[in-house]
Design a protein around this motif. Structure first.
Motif, PDB file in Angstrom:
ATOM      1  N   CYS A 279       0.829  -1.203   0.000  1.00  0.00           N
ATOM      2  CA  CYS A 279       0.000   0.000   0.000  1.00  0.00           C
ATOM      3  C   CYS A 279       0.868   1.259   0.000  1.00  0.00           C
ATOM      4  O   CYS A 279       0.537   2.254  -0.654  1.00  0.00           O
ATOM      5  N   ALA A 280       1.979   1.197   0.738  1.00  0.00           N
ATOM      6  CA  ALA A 280       2.895   2.338   0.768  1.00  0.00           C
ATOM      7  C   ALA A 280       3.443   2.637  -0.630  1.00  0.00           C
ATOM      8  O   ALA A 280       3.595   3.802  -1.009  1.00  0.00           O
ATOM      9  N   GLY A 281       3.719   1.590  -1.407  1.00  0.00           N
ATOM     10  CA  GLY A 281       4.210   1.783  -2.765  1.00  0.00           C
ATOM     11  C   GLY A 281       3.196   2.482  -3.652  1.00  0.00           C
ATOM     12  O   GLY A 281       3.540   3.370  -4.438  1.00  0.00           O
ATOM     13  N   VAL A 282       1.936   2.079  -3.536  1.00  0.00           N
ATOM     14  CA  VAL A 282       0.880   2.703  -4.339  1.00  0.00           C
ATOM     15  C   VAL A 282       0.716   4.170  -3.949  1.00  0.00           C
ATOM     16  O   VAL A 282       0.605   5.056  -4.810  1.00  0.00           O
ATOM     17  N   VAL A 283       0.694   4.437  -2.639  1.00  0.00           N
ATOM     18  CA  VAL A 283       0.551   5.811  -2.169  1.00  0.00           C
ATOM     19  C   VAL A 283       1.739   6.658  -2.615  1.00  0.00           C
ATOM     20  O   VAL A 283       1.586   7.821  -3.002  1.00  0.00           O
ATOM     21  N   TRP A 284       2.923   6.054  -2.586  1.00  0.00           N
ATOM     22  CA  TRP A 284       4.126   6.782  -3.004  1.00  0.00           C
ATOM     23  C   TRP A 284       4.015   7.232  -4.462  1.00  0.00           C
ATOM     24  O   TRP A 284       4.239   8.399  -4.780  1.00  0.00           O
ATOM     25  N   PHE A 285       3.677   6.300  -5.343  1.00  0.00           N
ATOM     26  CA  PHE A 285       3.593   6.651  -6.757  1.00  0.00           C
ATOM     27  C   PHE A 285       2.466   7.653  -7.010  1.00  0.00           C
ATOM     28  O   PHE A 285       2.631   8.615  -7.764  1.00  0.00           O
ATOM     29  N   SER A 286       1.310   7.439  -6.368  1.00  0.00           N
ATOM     30  CA  SER A 286       0.166   8.332  -6.574  1.00  0.00           C
ATOM     31  C   SER A 286       0.482   9.740  -6.085  1.00  0.00           C
ATOM     32  O   SER A 286       0.146  10.730  -6.749  1.00  0.00           O
ATOM     33  N   GLY A 287       1.143   9.850  -4.929  1.00  0.00           N
ATOM     34  CA  GLY A 287       1.500  11.155  -4.406  1.00  0.00           C
ATOM     35  C   GLY A 287       2.514  11.873  -5.280  1.00  0.00           C
ATOM     36  O   GLY A 287       2.417  13.083  -5.505  1.00  0.00           O
ATOM     37  N   ALA A 288       3.484  11.120  -5.788  1.00  0.00           N
ATOM     38  CA  ALA A 288       4.494  11.719  -6.666  1.00  0.00           C
ATOM     39  C   ALA A 288       3.855  12.226  -7.954  1.00  0.00           C
ATOM     40  O   ALA A 288       4.159  13.316  -8.436  1.00  0.00           O
ATOM     41  N   ARG A 289       2.972  11.419  -8.501  1.00  0.00           N
ATOM     42  CA  ARG A 289       2.275  11.831  -9.720  1.00  0.00           C
ATOM     43  C   ARG A 289       1.398  13.059  -9.473  1.00  0.00           C
ATOM     44  O   ARG A 289       1.323  13.966 -10.295  1.00  0.00           O
ATOM     45  N   LEU A 290       0.751  13.096  -8.306  1.00  0.00           N
ATOM     46  CA  LEU A 290      -0.108  14.227  -7.975  1.00  0.00           C
ATOM     47  C   LEU A 290       0.697  15.516  -7.877  1.00  0.00           C
ATOM     48  O   LEU A 290       0.234  16.576  -8.312  1.00  0.00           O
ATOM     49  N   ALA A 291       1.906  15.436  -7.326  1.00  0.00           N
ATOM     50  CA  ALA A 291       2.748  16.624  -7.227  1.00  0.00           C
ATOM     51  C   ALA A 291       3.085  17.162  -8.617  1.00  0.00           C
ATOM     52  O   ALA A 291       3.053  18.374  -8.854  1.00  0.00           O
ATOM     53  N   TYR A 292       3.412  16.253  -9.549  1.00  0.00           N
ATOM     54  CA  TYR A 292       3.710  16.687 -10.915  1.00  0.00           C
ATOM     55  C   TYR A 292       2.482  17.324 -11.559  1.00  0.00           C
ATOM     56  O   TYR A 292       2.571  18.366 -12.210  1.00  0.00           O
ATOM     57  N   LEU A 293       1.317  16.696 -11.379  1.00  0.00           N
ATOM     58  CA  LEU A 293       0.085  17.226 -11.962  1.00  0.00           C
ATOM     59  C   LEU A 293      -0.250  18.595 -11.381  1.00  0.00           C
ATOM     60  O   LEU A 293      -0.664  19.510 -12.112  1.00  0.00           O
ATOM     61  N   ALA A 294      -0.062  18.760 -10.060  1.00  0.00           N
ATOM     62  CA  ALA A 294      -0.334  20.047  -9.422  1.00  0.00           C
ATOM     63  C   ALA A 294       0.604  21.123  -9.961  1.00  0.00           C
ATOM     64  O   ALA A 294       0.190  22.262 -10.208  1.00  0.00           O
ATOM     65  N   ASP A 295       1.860  20.765 -10.162  1.00  0.00           N
ATOM     66  CA  ASP A 295       2.833  21.717 -10.704  1.00  0.00           C
ATOM     67  C   ASP A 295       2.455  22.119 -12.126  1.00  0.00           C
ATOM     68  O   ASP A 295       2.502  23.302 -12.485  1.00  0.00           O
ATOM     69  N   THR A 296       2.055  21.139 -12.935  1.00  0.00           N
ATOM     70  CA  THR A 296       1.672  21.422 -14.317  1.00  0.00           C
ATOM     71  C   THR A 296       0.424  22.287 -14.382  1.00  0.00           C
ATOM     72  O   THR A 296       0.353  23.267 -15.142  1.00  0.00           O
ATOM     73  N   LEU A 297      -0.574  21.950 -13.576  1.00  0.00           N
ATOM     74  CA  LEU A 297      -1.830  22.713 -13.584  1.00  0.00           C
ATOM     75  C   LEU A 297      -1.620  24.125 -13.051  1.00  0.00           C
ATOM     76  O   LEU A 297      -2.258  25.073 -13.537  1.00  0.00           O
ATOM     77  N   SER A 298      -0.729  24.291 -12.072  1.00  0.00           N
ATOM     78  CA  SER A 298      -0.473  25.642 -11.561  1.00  0.00           C
ATOM     79  C   SER A 298       0.158  26.512 -12.642  1.00  0.00           C
ATOM     80  O   SER A 298      -0.126  27.713 -12.727  1.00  0.00           O
ATOM     81  N   ASP A 299       1.009  25.921 -13.484  1.00  0.00           N
ATOM     82  CA  ASP A 299       1.605  26.666 -14.597  1.00  0.00           C
ATOM     83  C   ASP A 299       0.542  27.033 -15.633  1.00  0.00           C
ATOM     84  O   ASP A 299       0.509  28.165 -16.129  1.00  0.00           O
ATOM     85  N   ARG A 300      -0.323  26.086 -15.940  1.00  0.00           N
ATOM     86  CA  ARG A 300      -1.323  26.334 -16.985  1.00  0.00           C
ATOM     87  C   ARG A 300      -2.362  27.361 -16.557  1.00  0.00           C
ATOM     88  O   ARG A 300      -2.829  28.168 -17.375  1.00  0.00           O
ATOM     89  N   PHE A 301      -2.761  27.329 -15.270  1.00  0.00           N
ATOM     90  CA  PHE A 301      -3.785  28.253 -14.789  1.00  0.00           C
ATOM     91  C   PHE A 301      -3.191  29.495 -14.128  1.00  0.00           C
ATOM     92  O   PHE A 301      -3.930  30.296 -13.544  1.00  0.00           O
ATOM     93  N   LYS A 302      -1.854  29.647 -14.214  1.00  0.00           N
ATOM     94  CA  LYS A 302      -1.168  30.827 -13.683  1.00  0.00           C
ATOM     95  C   LYS A 302      -1.442  31.025 -12.194  1.00  0.00           C
ATOM     96  O   LYS A 302      -1.717  32.131 -11.723  1.00  0.00           O
TER      97      LYS A 302
END
Length: 356
Positions: free
Chosen positions: A29-52
């Protein structure tokens, strides 16, 4: 040992497992949470750039809430089951741990991570967090003196202070009082970025973010369940496990998102993610107090709770100093403030074990 009501609920919902099986499932479960959290950070960074959007604001209000979903669910579930110690040890025990996560993320920063913020809002976040931690410590030490419908006035005051804190931080976010430091804002994006991400629509990125949040919630809850089971099977008990393994389980999303944000060069988002998550840990006392029917939930708090709040104040104050002192000594690749926070967190574990 877990309270009988909690233990019975866990046995009814999940089949029995051995200690070894519980540890293996916990790791999965820790592995799944790790990957999901890492992916979420990238998505948040990308969306923050797109929406300024300001990355500090995204970290404070969005990323911190998403990564706190396991804590929210665990806290409310434990409060419904009238497990006071589990609620308070999980919430407050995670504060020093989550702050130490910034020290770990510092390994991926080019220079001390607290050198990067261009504005004073992160120092303000830390200051207000220290204030809220001190208020909570005072309430737990003196006990609830005013009670209405079994809800303590202290938890209500904490919730109101949290609302005022968020209002102040949002108002201050547009300020530019500090002079920028000539340091890089971004780094090469890690393995989480794919060749098609730049072509992905905003709708698809938002959908992926929702899926990542759901994965963090579901597998984060499983982490909590098996952390509690390991507490029973190992004989260590919920007070020590609550401020160590259980707090680590629910803080895993913050760990992976902060490390990923640091690897992306989104240092302000990483810092706000941690401070924002710690603020959420404190305000969760209010809904937990509503659900807990044994009286004010902060009344009669254990020594471990007071210790956890005290260590939370110490580690936050260390980083507050690091944010104010713009150029500071380094120990290897880490800033001195990060080293002190990690050492303090290690000392907190010894203290928790001593008073368990």
């Amino acid at each position: 040992m877990l309270p009988a009501s909690v233990g019975q609920a866990r046995r009814m919902t999940m089949p029995a497992t051995s200690l070894t099986s519980s540890l293996l499932i916990f790791a999965l479960c820790a592995g799944v949470v790790w990957f999901s959290g890492a992916r979420l950070a990238y998505l948040a960074d990308t969306l923050s750039d797109r929406f300024k959007l300001a990355k500090s604001l995204v970290g404070l209000l969005l990323l911190s809430l998403a990564t706190s979903l396991p804590e929210v669910a665990t806290t409310l579930s434990a409060a419904i089951n009238q497990a006071q110690n589990l609620v308070l040890n999980n919430l407050f025990g995670g504060i020093a741990l989550q702050t130490a996560i910034l020290g770990i993320a510092d390994f991926w920063a080019r220079g001390a991570i607290t050198n990067y913020p261009r504005k004073a809002n992160h120092a303000l976040e830390a200051t207000l967090l220290v204030l809220l931690l001190a208020i909570t410590l005072i309430i737990t030490t003196t006990g609830e003196t005013v009670v209405v419908f079994q809800i303590g006035a202290g938890s209500v005051f904490i919730a109101l202070t949290y609302a005022g804190t968020i209002w102040i931080l949002r108002r201050y976010d547009g300020s530019s009082d500090w002079i920028p430091v000539d340091l890089p804002d971004t780094q090469d994006r890690p393995f989480l970025a794919t060749a098609d991400d730049d072509k992905t629509t905003n709708h698809a990125l938002i959908l992926q973010s929702v899926v990542a949040c759901l994965a963090i919630l579901v597998f984060g809850l499983l982490l909590v369940l098996f952390a509690e089971r390991i507490a029973v099977q190992s004989g260590l008990g919920t007070s020590f496990i609550g401020v160590t393994l259980l707090a680590a389980a629910t803080s895993l999303p913050e760990l992976t998102t902060s490390i990923t944000a640091a690897r992306l060069g989104a240092y302000t988002m990483a810092i706000s993610n941690i401070f924002g998550s710690n603020l959420i840990m404190l305000v969760l006392v209010f809904p937990a107090d509503i659900l807990y029917r044994g009286g004010p939930i902060l009344q009669g708090a254990s020594t471990t709770v007071s210790l956890a709040l005290s260590f939370g104040i110490v580690v936050t104050a260390i980083y507050l100093t690091g944010l104010i002192v713009r150029r500071k000594p380094k120990v290897g690749v880490l800033g001195l403030d990060s080293v002190l926070v990690i050492v303090t967190f290690g000392a907190s574990l010894l203290a928790y074990y001593y008073v368990r």
